[in-house]
Structures are given as C-alpha cells and as structure tokens.
Motif scaffolding. Structure first.
Motif, mmCIF file in Angstrom:
data_model
loop_
_atom_site.group_PDB
_atom_site.id
_atom_site.type_symbol
_atom_site.label_atom_id
_atom_site.label_comp_id
_atom_site.label_asym_id
_atom_site.label_seq_id
_atom_site.Cartn_x
_atom_site.Cartn_y
_atom_site.Cartn_z
ATOM 1 N N VAL A 67 -26.827 27.693 17.381
ATOM 2 C CA VAL A 67 -26.578 27.932 18.955
ATOM 3 C C VAL A 67 -26.620 29.677 18.506
ATOM 4 O O VAL A 67 -27.565 30.329 19.171
ATOM 5 C CB VAL A 67 -26.010 27.624 19.950
ATOM 6 N N GLY A 68 -26.048 30.517 17.748
ATOM 7 C CA GLY A 68 -25.657 31.752 17.689
ATOM 8 C C GLY A 68 -26.773 32.461 17.004
ATOM 9 O O GLY A 68 -27.560 33.220 17.654
ATOM 10 N N ARG A 69 -27.196 32.062 16.235
ATOM 11 C CA ARG A 69 -29.083 31.830 15.496
ATOM 12 C C ARG A 69 -30.201 32.192 16.668
ATOM 13 O O ARG A 69 -30.945 33.411 16.302
ATOM 14 C CB ARG A 69 -29.429 31.746 14.247
ATOM 15 N N ALA A 70 -29.901 31.652 17.343
ATOM 16 C CA ALA A 70 -31.365 31.478 18.479
ATOM 17 C C ALA A 70 -30.769 32.942 19.189
ATOM 18 O O ALA A 70 -32.110 33.425 19.815
ATOM 19 C CB ALA A 70 -31.279 29.354 18.966
ATOM 20 N N LEU A 71 -29.490 32.735 19.612
ATOM 21 C CA LEU A 71 -29.288 33.470 21.305
ATOM 22 C C LEU A 71 -29.783 34.785 20.124
ATOM 23 O O LEU A 71 -29.883 36.277 20.944
ATOM 24 C CB LEU A 71 -28.179 33.464 21.328
ATOM 25 N N SER A 72 -29.053 36.018 18.790
ATOM 26 C CA SER A 72 -29.499 36.622 18.350
ATOM 27 C C SER A 72 -30.933 36.494 18.062
ATOM 28 O O SER A 72 -30.926 37.933 18.178
ATOM 29 C CB SER A 72 -28.415 36.664 16.907
ATOM 30 N N GLU A 73 -31.245 36.296 18.061
ATOM 31 C CA GLU A 73 -32.826 36.162 17.984
ATOM 32 C C GLU A 73 -33.708 36.782 19.271
ATOM 33 O O GLU A 73 -34.625 38.240 19.162
ATOM 34 C CB GLU A 73 -34.094 34.947 17.236
ATOM 35 N N ARG A 74 -33.043 36.362 20.091
ATOM 36 C CA ARG A 74 -33.418 36.584 21.183
ATOM 37 C C ARG A 74 -33.171 37.770 21.796
ATOM 38 O O ARG A 74 -33.251 38.512 22.303
ATOM 39 C CB ARG A 74 -33.178 35.912 22.471
ATOM 40 N N TRP A 75 -31.417 37.755 21.797
ATOM 41 C CA TRP A 75 -30.366 39.363 21.846
ATOM 42 C C TRP A 75 -29.662 39.624 20.821
ATOM 43 O O TRP A 75 -28.524 39.591 20.715
ATOM 44 C CB TRP A 75 -30.277 38.926 23.681
ATOM 45 N N PRO A 76 -30.188 40.491 19.870
ATOM 46 C CA PRO A 76 -29.794 40.580 18.908
ATOM 47 C C PRO A 76 -28.412 41.744 19.401
ATOM 48 O O PRO A 76 -26.780 41.232 18.288
ATOM 49 C CB PRO A 76 -30.314 41.383 17.782
ATOM 50 N N ASN A 77 -28.414 42.518 20.081
ATOM 51 C CA ASN A 77 -27.381 42.843 20.396
ATOM 52 C C ASN A 77 -25.962 42.366 21.242
ATOM 53 O O ASN A 77 -24.951 43.492 21.358
ATOM 54 C CB ASN A 77 -27.868 44.540 21.371
ATOM 55 N N LEU A 78 -26.738 42.214 21.918
ATOM 56 C CA LEU A 78 -24.936 40.553 23.275
ATOM 57 C C LEU A 78 -24.714 39.347 22.459
ATOM 58 O O LEU A 78 -23.950 39.381 22.905
ATOM 59 C CB LEU A 78 -26.333 40.415 24.106
ATOM 60 N N VAL A 79 -25.027 39.494 21.248
ATOM 61 C CA VAL A 79 -24.288 38.101 20.315
ATOM 62 C C VAL A 79 -23.685 38.398 19.957
ATOM 63 O O VAL A 79 -23.725 38.805 18.649
ATOM 64 C CB VAL A 79 -26.200 37.044 20.427
ATOM 65 N N TRP A 80 -22.583 37.688 19.788
ATOM 66 C CA TRP A 80 -21.687 37.398 18.444
ATOM 67 C C TRP A 80 -21.033 36.164 18.262
ATOM 68 O O TRP A 80 -20.733 35.573 19.557
ATOM 69 C CB TRP A 80 -19.915 38.391 18.761
ATOM 70 N N GLU A 81 -20.593 35.321 17.599
ATOM 71 C CA GLU A 81 -20.143 33.995 16.984
ATOM 72 C C GLU A 81 -18.759 34.602 17.261
ATOM 73 O O GLU A 81 -18.352 35.753 16.640
ATOM 74 C CB GLU A 81 -20.149 33.877 15.662
ATOM 75 N N CYS A 82 -17.855 33.980 18.006
ATOM 76 C CA CYS A 82 -16.619 34.041 18.109
ATOM 77 C C CYS A 82 -15.481 32.854 17.716
ATOM 78 O O CYS A 82 -15.903 31.636 16.818
ATOM 79 C CB CYS A 82 -15.972 33.949 20.006
ATOM 80 N N SER A 83 -13.776 32.783 17.798
ATOM 81 C CA SER A 83 -13.064 31.955 17.557
ATOM 82 C C SER A 83 -13.335 30.705 18.144
ATOM 83 O O SER A 83 -13.390 31.325 19.711
ATOM 84 C CB SER A 83 -11.983 32.670 16.331
ATOM 85 N N HIS A 84 -12.245 30.077 18.524
ATOM 86 C CA HIS A 84 -11.740 28.861 19.814
ATOM 87 C C HIS A 84 -11.700 29.835 20.522
ATOM 88 O O HIS A 84 -10.624 30.304 21.092
ATOM 89 C CB HIS A 84 -10.732 28.169 18.840
#
Length: 298
Positions: free
Chosen positions: A147-164
């Motif tokens: 999901v992180g990869r898919a979203l970052s392809e669409r919005w690279p500046n808005l997306v971060w992976e995060c902890s729990h």
C-alpha cells in the motif's frame, strides 16, 4: 508450524468479518520522527537515542496526549541528508496545523518540545501514514508495504511508512493526519481510490475505522450515517449530543445540506468471544463491537 499453518491476524479478522467501525484510537496530535533504519517492536521507546533527549520528547508528547510515530519513505533506499520530524495537530473543524523540522543529531529532536507548544502552520497538505511496522506485527509489513508503494507512486511527497498505529488485524492501515481519519482493510488498489476520495472531501464508510476526535460509539454511529446517506466531507456531520445507558448510546448529529440536518443513531456495544487478535499476541482477547440498531433523520 509450516508456512501454510502460519497465523496472520488480518486474514483471521477478515474470515471473522470483524467490524472496522469504531476502532480508531482517540487523539488529535501526532509527533513524527524519521528513522531510516530498523524499527524496534516498541517504536520510539526502543530507539537508541540520548536518554535526556528521549525523555524530554516523551514527556512533552505525553503532556498533550500526542502519539509518537517513527516514519520513513516507502522503498528500500530512502533519501540521503538530514532526517525530518513533524508535529501535526487537529484543532477546531478545518484547522489542521503542521510544523516540520530536520535532525542530524539526537539533541536536535528537542525542537519537538517547542513545536508542541507552538501554533504550527495552516494550509499544508495532509500526510498519509501507512503502518508497515513488521517488528510489531507481521501483517502490518505484509499488507502495509504494498500500500505504501502504491500510494507513494501517486503522491510521493505525502506518503510515509509509519510505526504501529493500532488495529493490526485491519492491515493495511492508513492514517490521514492531521485530518485525524483512520482507514483499514486496504490494499494497493483500494487505498488509492480511498485517498483520492479523501482529498476530494468525500469520505466513504467502507474502509473507515473512524475519526480520531470521536469516541468509538460516535465513530460507529458516523460510519452508519455515511453508509446510509452516502459519502460526505470530513466536517459535514457534527456530534451535538451523546447519552449513554448501560451498553447503549444515543448519538445525535447535525448535517450540512444537502445531507440530513438532524440524525439520531442508537448504538449497542458487546464483546466478541476471545480470539487471537494480533500475529504476535498469542493470548486470547475479546474486542469491543459497536452495533448500530437504529438511525432516524429529519
């Protein structure tokens, strides 16, 4: 245990048809700290940082009930240079504030303490936080990273992976902050559609776990309203009254036109039979469920 027998909490939750509604943790402030290496199971608490700095940040965050999350950009190779930190705050409806900074040394993180007491900037785009904390729960990594990869392809500046962020069994989980909206049971395709709708201020009930400024029965009631009357903006409905009698809540909303202007929802709560709720938690636990029994609108 063979690979075929391995337990995955998100698979089990889907098999049980666990309800998403009413499962978002309450809160309105987030502290984000970029950490590009491996994340300990307990996130920020487990980082090898200067103890004094860590203590200051933890105490300041605790004083305003802020959630501290580690973040990194999706993908194996993150950007070089100073790491970033942020304080995100959800205040009155529509007042979303952010303050960002950078850190190279542990002591730089003390700037977060001042930021927690500062107003922050208005008008910044939201942040999409995708839980991918594999050391905390396997499903968060298995389902969160695509999901992180898919979203970052669409919005690279808005997306971060995060902890729990809570609710491992609903992976993949995405938090939109500082909007304070939790989504769950996402995959690469549905996540893009859900967040496109979110940015258009069209929130749908299907993947909604809840709004973090509402308590679980209110979240469940709002999800039922969105399911009954269709998608709506983040602040199109407002809770104006909540009353409780034992395990029953009566919740009243006002809506902005063209939505119904007055809605009353009755919610009953119960607990599920004990089951394994997370991949790593071997003990059996029950979960609270909030079931809507009636909706009336004027």
């Amino acid at each position: 245990m063979t690979a075929a027998e391995r337990f995955f909490c998100a698979d089990a939750a889907r098999t049980r048809a666990d309800s998403l509604a009413g499962t978002a943790p309450y809160g309105s402030v987030w502290v984000l700290i970029e950490h590009r290496g491996g994340w300990p199971p307990n996130g920020f608490d487990g980082l090898d940082l200067d103890p004094s700095t860590k203590g200051l940040v933890f105490s300041a965050a605790q004083s305003v009930r802020a959630r501290v999350l580690l973040i990194r950009r999706p993908g194996r190779r993150g950007p070089a240079g100073p790491r970033r930190w942020a304080v995100l705050r959800h205040e009155t409806p529509g007042a979303y504030r952010q303050q960002w900074g950078t850190w190279s040394h542990d002591q730089d993180l003390t700037e977060i303490v001042d930021a927690l007491g500062a107003p922050g900037e208005l008008g910044c785009p939201p942040v999409f936080l995708v839980c991918a904390h594999g050391q905390h729960d396997t499903c968060c990594a298995v389902r969160g990273r695509p999901v992180g990869r898919a979203l970052s392809e669409r919005w690279p500046n808005l997306v971060w992976e995060c902890s729990h962020v809570g609710g491992d069994r609903f992976a993949a989980n995405v938090v939109v902050a500082p909007d304070g909206v939790y989504y769950g049971n996402l995959d690469a395709t549905s996540s893009v559609a859900v967040l496109e709708a979110h940015l258009a201020d069209r929130i749908n009930a299907k993947h909604l776990r809840g709004y973090t400024d509402l308590f679980p029965p209110q979240q469940a009631a709002l999800s039922a309203v969105l399911e009954r009357f269709g998608p709506a903006g983040r602040h199109d409905y407002e809770v104006v009254d909540t009353s409780r009698e034992d395990n029953r809540w009566r919740i009243r909303f006002t809506g902005r036109p063209p939505h119904p202007t007055a809605i009353e929802v009755v919610v009953h709560s119960h607990r599920t039979p004990p089951c394994q709720l997370t991949c790593r938690g071997l003990s059996m636990s029950s979960a609270a469920v909030y079931e809507v029994t009636s909706i009336g609108a004027d």
